[in-house]
Write a protein that holds these residues in place. Structure first.
Motif, short mmCIF file in Angstrom:
data_model
loop_
_atom_site.label_atom_id
_atom_site.label_comp_id
_atom_site.label_asym_id
_atom_site.label_seq_id
_atom_site.Cartn_x
_atom_site.Cartn_y
_atom_site.Cartn_z
N ASP A 35 0.84 -1.18 0.00
CA ASP A 35 0.00 0.00 0.00
C ASP A 35 0.89 1.24 0.00
O ASP A 35 2.08 1.17 0.27
CB ASP A 35 -0.89 0.03 1.25
CG ASP A 35 -1.87 -1.14 1.28
OD1 ASP A 35 -2.09 -1.75 0.22
OD2 ASP A 35 -2.41 -1.42 2.37
N ASN A 36 0.28 2.38 -0.24
CA ASN A 36 1.03 3.64 -0.21
C ASN A 36 0.83 4.39 1.10
O ASN A 36 1.00 5.60 1.17
CB ASN A 36 0.64 4.53 -1.39
CG ASN A 36 -0.84 4.89 -1.37
OD1 ASN A 36 -1.58 4.51 -0.46
ND2 ASN A 36 -1.28 5.64 -2.37
N THR A 37 0.45 3.66 2.14
CA THR A 37 0.17 4.30 3.43
C THR A 37 1.41 4.45 4.30
O THR A 37 1.35 5.09 5.36
CB THR A 37 -0.89 3.50 4.21
OG1 THR A 37 -0.46 2.13 4.32
CG2 THR A 37 -2.23 3.54 3.48
N SER A 38 2.53 3.85 3.90
CA SER A 38 3.77 4.00 4.66
C SER A 38 4.95 3.87 3.71
O SER A 38 4.82 3.37 2.60
CB SER A 38 3.87 2.94 5.78
OG SER A 38 4.01 1.65 5.23
N ALA A 39 6.11 4.30 4.18
CA ALA A 39 7.32 4.25 3.36
C ALA A 39 7.74 2.80 3.13
O ALA A 39 7.61 1.95 4.02
CB ALA A 39 8.45 5.02 4.03
N ASP A 40 8.23 2.53 1.93
CA ASP A 40 8.75 1.20 1.59
C ASP A 40 10.27 1.32 1.53
O ASP A 40 10.87 1.41 0.45
CB ASP A 40 8.17 0.73 0.26
CG ASP A 40 8.50 -0.73 -0.04
OD1 ASP A 40 9.09 -1.40 0.84
OD2 ASP A 40 8.17 -1.20 -1.15
N TRP B 277 -1.89 -8.34 15.30
CA TRP B 277 -3.05 -8.24 14.42
C TRP B 277 -3.02 -6.89 13.72
O TRP B 277 -2.24 -5.99 14.08
CB TRP B 277 -4.35 -8.41 15.22
CG TRP B 277 -4.63 -7.32 16.22
CD1 TRP B 277 -5.41 -6.22 16.04
CD2 TRP B 277 -4.09 -7.21 17.55
NE1 TRP B 277 -5.42 -5.42 17.16
CE2 TRP B 277 -4.62 -6.01 18.11
CE3 TRP B 277 -3.23 -8.00 18.33
CZ2 TRP B 277 -4.31 -5.60 19.41
CZ3 TRP B 277 -2.92 -7.58 19.61
CH2 TRP B 277 -3.45 -6.40 20.15
N LEU B 278 -3.88 -6.72 12.72
CA LEU B 278 -3.94 -5.48 11.95
C LEU B 278 -4.81 -4.46 12.68
O LEU B 278 -5.92 -4.78 13.13
CB LEU B 278 -4.51 -5.75 10.56
CG LEU B 278 -4.48 -4.59 9.56
CD1 LEU B 278 -3.05 -4.19 9.23
CD2 LEU B 278 -5.23 -4.98 8.28
N ASP B 279 -4.30 -3.25 12.82
CA ASP B 279 -5.06 -2.17 13.46
C ASP B 279 -6.35 -1.93 12.67
O ASP B 279 -6.42 -2.14 11.46
CB ASP B 279 -4.20 -0.90 13.48
CG ASP B 279 -4.81 0.20 14.35
OD1 ASP B 279 -5.88 -0.01 14.93
OD2 ASP B 279 -4.20 1.28 14.41
N SER B 280 -7.36 -1.44 13.37
CA SER B 280 -8.64 -1.18 12.72
C SER B 280 -8.54 -0.14 11.62
O SER B 280 -9.38 -0.10 10.71
CB SER B 280 -9.68 -0.74 13.77
OG SER B 280 -9.22 0.43 14.45
N ASN B 281 -7.49 0.71 11.67
CA ASN B 281 -7.32 1.70 10.60
C ASN B 281 -6.67 1.10 9.35
O ASN B 281 -6.56 1.76 8.31
CB ASN B 281 -6.51 2.91 11.09
CG ASN B 281 -5.07 2.57 11.46
OD1 ASN B 281 -4.53 1.53 11.08
ND2 ASN B 281 -4.43 3.47 12.20
N GLY B 282 -6.23 -0.15 9.45
CA GLY B 282 -5.64 -0.85 8.31
C GLY B 282 -4.26 -0.36 7.92
O GLY B 282 -3.71 -0.81 6.90
N LYS B 283 -3.66 0.52 8.71
CA LYS B 283 -2.40 1.16 8.32
C LYS B 283 -1.19 0.68 9.10
O LYS B 283 -0.07 1.07 8.79
CB LYS B 283 -2.53 2.68 8.47
CG LYS B 283 -3.57 3.30 7.56
CD LYS B 283 -3.65 4.81 7.76
CE LYS B 283 -4.68 5.44 6.85
NZ LYS B 283 -4.77 6.92 7.05
N GLN B 284 -1.39 -0.14 10.13
CA GLN B 284 -0.26 -0.60 10.90
C GLN B 284 -0.63 -1.87 11.66
O GLN B 284 -1.81 -2.22 11.77
CB GLN B 284 0.21 0.45 11.89
CG GLN B 284 -0.76 0.71 13.04
CD GLN B 284 -0.14 1.57 14.13
OE1 GLN B 284 -0.23 2.78 14.11
NE2 GLN B 284 0.49 0.92 15.10
N LEU B 285 0.37 -2.55 12.17
CA LEU B 285 0.14 -3.72 13.01
C LEU B 285 0.09 -3.32 14.47
O LEU B 285 0.71 -2.34 14.89
CB LEU B 285 1.26 -4.75 12.80
CG LEU B 285 1.31 -5.42 11.43
CD1 LEU B 285 2.59 -6.24 11.29
CD2 LEU B 285 0.09 -6.31 11.21
#
Length: 558
Positions: free
Chosen positions: A275-280, A337-345
């Protein structure tokens, strides 16, 4: 079950021949952990679960405290807390691993047949992938392992860097093939090479890697696994579906840190698209922002959860481990688990660790003005579990955030726990002497950003942890993606003599610090809550427990 469980972690792959047989005889007992898994000396590996029993294979140099002479030692457990030590599972003995048995993974094949894929080195230090299987499947402890003569399974072909080709992942099954990923690099491009096999014996390299990123250097200990979009349950490594996301984590050989991305796995193309929600890259999300490396997850079929376990590393193993006589530890196993915001663990210590809780104390609602602190008495502060909820009512006094400050750890280094601020620093001082000559503070700072938003930093600062010279004592920190308009922040810290594992905001940001106090030990260690910010902080609730020792050598049956 097709996809399996897991795996090794490694320390550094840098070899110091002159030190490979230096024995560690001066490990200070005062710095040995009580309830973290820690071998008598040297490094550790990772776990798997098989027929209800957890297996921990840890990489171990029986002749010295540095990387070399590597074997796989072996312990088993029923609860991931108390362990029974067994004889080594794998050790160098054949042409394909005579130079050492390095990292790898375990996979459970159909028919409940575990198999280990691991990296071996031949006499020329060429890295290749081998396999080992249990010698007796009726033995619940899997004491003995066999390395068949048809090894190696995967040899570095033309175009592959044979000195950076290691750490095969837990295999997954899709489209009629078993698949695994091996960490590598081409120049400074980090690569996750993909291999496929129909029978787990004959492997073919895919035309394209699962993923690669320029300017990240060598990728070690890759981990690739699925998570649910919603909920805390774990998934078998082969799970696919509309409600599934995938995680790719890599350990960066150049920085000794890790990063991960969340994305989509296309099983037909065998490609991973972040995804493009964090740096790769180097600035990407981390599972832990402290002393943490070579982590690995596994699916725990006993409790339907995914477990994360990492190595609390030292920056300089040659100096700190050998010269000082300290060995690495495993962090407390964490549910992830995956955070409810879908952007981090998110992750949190496994519930089993609570069986070691002893004497309990609670601090009533306490107000802390600037410069005030309060001691938490009645527990063994050198070995404790602490949960606290802080509240604050005046965010208007928060300092304005300056983007030029850079990374969170830079902010923490510039603005330590003694540097007054607006909202914060506030938190706890762990492993502290009564006069604060030594202490390891874990604390929050809240800053203003535009549009009436806020940026939160969690710090774990080892700089004041010890007066001993020559130690690696960094200021670790990470940003916490949390809305603070409700006026509350939570913190949990697991303190264990020479390690402090902290979980901010329910596990959004985690930091592990290795520290070596000289005076803040045993009964001379204290625990305080503090505030050095302008805003008044209220300790809404603080509960702390003394922690008992785990059993590292269970006798008899487990």
């Amino acid at each position: 079950m097709l996809g399996g469980s897991v795996v090794p972690v490694e320390a550094s792959h840098e070899i110091y021949p002159e030190l490979q047989s230096v024995s560690v005889t001066n490990i200070k007992k005062v710095h040995r952990t009580g309830y973290h898994f820690q071998p008598p000396k040297h490094w550790i590996n990772g776990p798997m679960v098989y027929k209800g029993i957890y297996h921990l294979f840890y990489q171990y140099n029986p002749k010295g405290a540095v990387w070399g002479n590597i074997i796989w030692a072996h312990s088993v457990s029923r609860d991931l807390v108390n362990w029974k030590a067994l004889e080594p599972a794998i050790y160098p003995s054949k042409h394909f691993d005579i130079g050492g048995c390095w990292s790898g993974s375990a996979t459970i094949l159909p028919g409940d047949r575990p198999v280990i894929l691991y990296t071996g080195l031949d006499k020329d230090a060429i890295e290749m992938q081998n396999y080992a299987i249990p010698s007796d499947l009726t033995d619940p402890y899997l004491r003995h392992w066999t390395k068949p003569d048809d090894n190696p399974l995967i040899y570095p072909t033309e175009g592959i860097n044979a000195s950076a080709f290691r750490d095969p992942t837990t295999a997954w099954f899709s489209g009629g093939y078993w698949k695994t990923v091996i960490g590598s690099r081409h120049r400074r491009r980090g690569i996750a090479h993909l291999y496929r096999s129909k029978d787990f014996l004959h492997w073919v390299k895919a035309k394209h890697p699962l993923h690669s990123v320029p300017n990240t250097g060598n990728w070690e200990c890759p981990d690739f696994f699925p998570v649910l979009k919603e909920g805390k349950n774990g998934l078998d490594t082969s799970s696919l579906g509309e409600n599934v996301r995938h995680i790719l984590k890599v350990s960066l050989d150049e920085t000794r840190y890790e990063y991960y991305t969340i994305g989509t796995y296309d099983p037909k193309m065998d490609k991973y698209i972040p995804d493009n929600t964090s740096a790769d890259g180097w600035d990407g999300l981390r599972l832990d922002y402290g002393n943490f490396y070579a982590s690995k997850t596994f699916f725990d079929s006993n409790k339907n959860r995914r477990i994360l376990w990492g190595w609390a590393n030292e920056s300089d193993p040659k100096e700190n481990d050998t010269a000082k006589g300290w060995s690495g530890i495993q962090t407390i196993p964490r549910t992830m688990w995956l955070d409810s915001n879908g952007k981090q663990l998110m992750h949190w210590p496994i519930e089993e660790i609570e069986m070691l809780r002893g004497n309990k104390v609670e601090l009533g609602k306490t107000t802390l003005k600037k410069g005030e602190h309060v001691e938490v008495k009645g527990i063994t502060a050198a070995q404790a579990d602490v949960e606290v909820v802080f509240s604050f009512s005046d965010l208007n006094v928060a300092e304005k955030f300056n983007p030029s400050w850079g990374a969170a750890h830079t902010i923490c280094a510039q603005k330590g726990s003694n540097v007054p601020g607006g909202v914060g620093p506030f938190g706890i001082m762990t492993l502290a002497t009564e006069d604060f000559y030594e202490y390891t503070p874990v604390f929050f700072r809240i800053f203003k950003v535009k549009n009436n938003m806020h940026k939160v930093v969690l710090c774990s600062d080892a700089r004041p942890s010890s007066y001993a010279p020559g130690l690696y004592k960094p200021a670790f920190a990470g940003f916490v993606d949390v809305n603070v308009t409700n006026g509350k922040l939570s913190l949990r810290s697991l303190i264990d003599n020479s390690v402090v594992e902290s979980f901010g905001a329910g596990g959004k940001t985690c930091i592990t610090s290795r520290v070596y106090p000289q005076k803040a030990i045993y009964d001379n260690a204290h625990l305080f809550a503090f505030n050095n910010g302008m805003a008044v902080i209220t300790v809404e609730k603080l509960t702390a427990w003394s922690m008992k020792n785990a059993n590292r050598n269970v006798r008899g049956r487990i």
